[in-house]
Design an enzyme around this catalytic site. Structure first.
Site, PDB file in Angstrom:
ATOM      1  N   ARG A 189     -61.840 -35.017  40.792  1.00 43.11           N
ATOM      2  CA  ARG A 189     -63.202 -35.421  41.175  1.00 43.11           C
ATOM      3  C   ARG A 189     -63.918 -34.327  41.958  1.00 43.11           C
ATOM      4  O   ARG A 189     -64.674 -34.599  42.898  1.00 43.11           O
ATOM      5  CB  ARG A 189     -63.164 -36.715  41.996  1.00 43.11           C
ATOM      6  CG  ARG A 189     -62.539 -37.892  41.282  1.00 43.11           C
ATOM      7  CD  ARG A 189     -63.319 -38.297  40.037  1.00 43.11           C
ATOM      8  NE  ARG A 189     -62.692 -39.457  39.429  1.00 43.11           N
ATOM      9  CZ  ARG A 189     -61.697 -39.407  38.544  1.00 43.11           C
ATOM     10  NH1 ARG A 189     -61.244 -38.225  38.144  1.00 43.11           N
ATOM     11  NH2 ARG A 189     -61.174 -40.497  38.030  1.00 43.11           N
ATOM     12  N   SER A 257     -66.457 -46.898  40.997  1.00 45.39           N
ATOM     13  CA  SER A 257     -65.503 -46.713  42.103  1.00 45.39           C
ATOM     14  C   SER A 257     -66.201 -46.049  43.284  1.00 45.39           C
ATOM     15  O   SER A 257     -66.803 -44.983  43.136  1.00 45.39           O
ATOM     16  CB  SER A 257     -64.325 -45.849  41.654  1.00 45.39           C
ATOM     17  OG  SER A 257     -63.630 -46.469  40.587  1.00 45.39           O
ATOM     18  N   GLU A 348     -66.950 -41.514  47.082  1.00 38.63           N
ATOM     19  CA  GLU A 348     -67.218 -40.815  45.827  1.00 38.63           C
ATOM     20  C   GLU A 348     -68.697 -40.513  45.625  1.00 38.63           C
ATOM     21  O   GLU A 348     -69.059 -39.370  45.334  1.00 38.63           O
ATOM     22  CB  GLU A 348     -66.670 -41.638  44.655  1.00 38.63           C
ATOM     23  CG  GLU A 348     -66.668 -40.892  43.341  1.00 38.63           C
ATOM     24  CD  GLU A 348     -65.704 -41.490  42.340  1.00 38.63           C
ATOM     25  OE1 GLU A 348     -66.093 -41.590  41.161  1.00 38.63           O
ATOM     26  OE2 GLU A 348     -64.577 -41.846  42.704  1.00 38.63           O
TER      27      GLU A 348
END
Length: 354
Positions: A189, A257, A348
């Site tokens: 990520r 998420s 995130e």
């Protein structure tokens, strides 16, 4: 936009309080640009200036205009991985670069797409073309341009597995450049584009997908798919699983998420035997959803922001949530998990305008 909606935006972001500077903004930028329908979390938000940018020249002009005003410049795609402040004192461009193509050789298909293309639509298009490889990444909201920034991943596959190159505009030299996959610094990520946000603006991506397709079904829920397997069949299974876990943002605002799955030491993973994990370089990647679930955070709310009753990792807008609600809930979740397990969660979606 309805009069009621305009009133809501003005109340939240007070665009009426902004006085545009004398300098003429480049087309198609507008003052008091409403972003409330341009973020999947559904937060009321308004930028001092903003607009949809359809060419590289418009992106450069908008970024340079922000610089002349001493304001930050943000380039958004589908608004699927961000938390927007109610009032963003900056210039926000919506990436509207469109175009996609495929060239084939006996060994591979090379897929090129502009940054404003919808990511899920691109995945479905490749599968319709009989090209496999991206099917595990189906259903991820957002645009092609956001995909390499986040190095999106799902169901055992990451974008970096297929990237050949990423096209960018370098705002320090105002030149177009093409970066190889290695130069992008991809990690879990993560990419180089996260290290200096707004400096290198993604305008397109080229992917290499092998003709000799092999299904990636190691992820739970895919391993027991009966044969024969095809990219289309796996894509449909992935979409079904996503629909069961993640609410459609058009029905209830969310960004998917909300936290990364944390990577911890082997010793920490052994101590947390009740939390699923798997080995990765540097340690063990744990399930953030399980950590949140064990802390009893499903359904917990702060104002109109809450964690989904069905999946603790999904933070949702229950109707009228503010950025303050979201920040308060995220902080509470991080503090609760850290206090109980000694594990730090990383948010995130990017917080923009605060």
């Amino acid at each position: 936009m309805s009069a009621e909606r305009r009133t809501d935006v003005a109340r939240a972001g007070r665009p009426d309080a902004w006085t545009p500077p004398v300098a003429q903004s480049p087309t198609p930028l507008k003052a008091a640009f409403d972003l409330s329908r341009r973020n999947t979390l559904g937060l009321l938000s308004c930028a001092r200036f903003g607009g949809v940018l359809h060419t590289e020249a418009e992106i450069i002009a908008a970024a340079q205009y922000a610089g002349r005003l001493g304001l930050p410049f943000h380039l958004l795609g589908g608004g699927s991985n961000c938390v927007l402040a109610e009032q963003i004192d900056g210039v926000v461009g919506i990436n509207g670069l469109l175009g996609r193509s495929v060239t084939r050789t006996p060994s591979e298909a090379r897929v090129t797409a502009k940054a404003g293309e919808n990511w899920d639509a691109l995945v479905r298009w490749t599968v319709e073309q009989g090209i496999g490889g991206l099917e595990n990444l189906a259903g991820i909201p957002g645009t092609v341009g956001a995909a390499p920034v986040q190095n999106i991943g799902a169901y055992g596959v990451e974008l970096k597995d297929f990237v050949e190159s990423v096209d960018i505009i370098d705002t320090e030299t105002w030149t177009a450049r093409r970066l190889s996959a290695r130069e992008c610094g991809f990690a879990y990520r993560h990419s180089r584009f996260k290290e200096r946000p707004g400096v290198e603006l993604v305008t397109g991506v080229t992917l290499r997908l092998p003709t000799d397709w092999k299904p990636n079904i190691g992820y739970a829920g895919l391993a027991d798919l009966p044969g024969p397997l095809s990219p289309d069949r796996i894509m449909k299974a992935v979409l079904a699983q996503r629909a069961a876990k993640i609410p459609d943002w058009r029905d209830i605002g969310n960004v998917g998420s909300f936290f990364h799955n944390p990577i911890v030491s082997v010793a920490t993973a052994r101590r947390l035997a009740d939390v699923p994990g798997h080995p990765v370089p540097g340690g063990v990647k744990l399930s953030a959803a399980r950590l949140l679930d064990l802390c009893g955070l499903k359904g917990v709310r702060r104002g109109a922001a809450g964690f989904s009753d069905a999946h603790a990792l999904i933070l949702v807008n229950l109707g009228g949530a503010t950025v303050e609600n979201v920040i308060a809930l995220a902080d509470h979740a991080r503090e609760t998990v850290r206090a109980r397990f000694g594990v730090s969660l990383v948010q995130e979606p990017a917080l923009i305008g605060r």
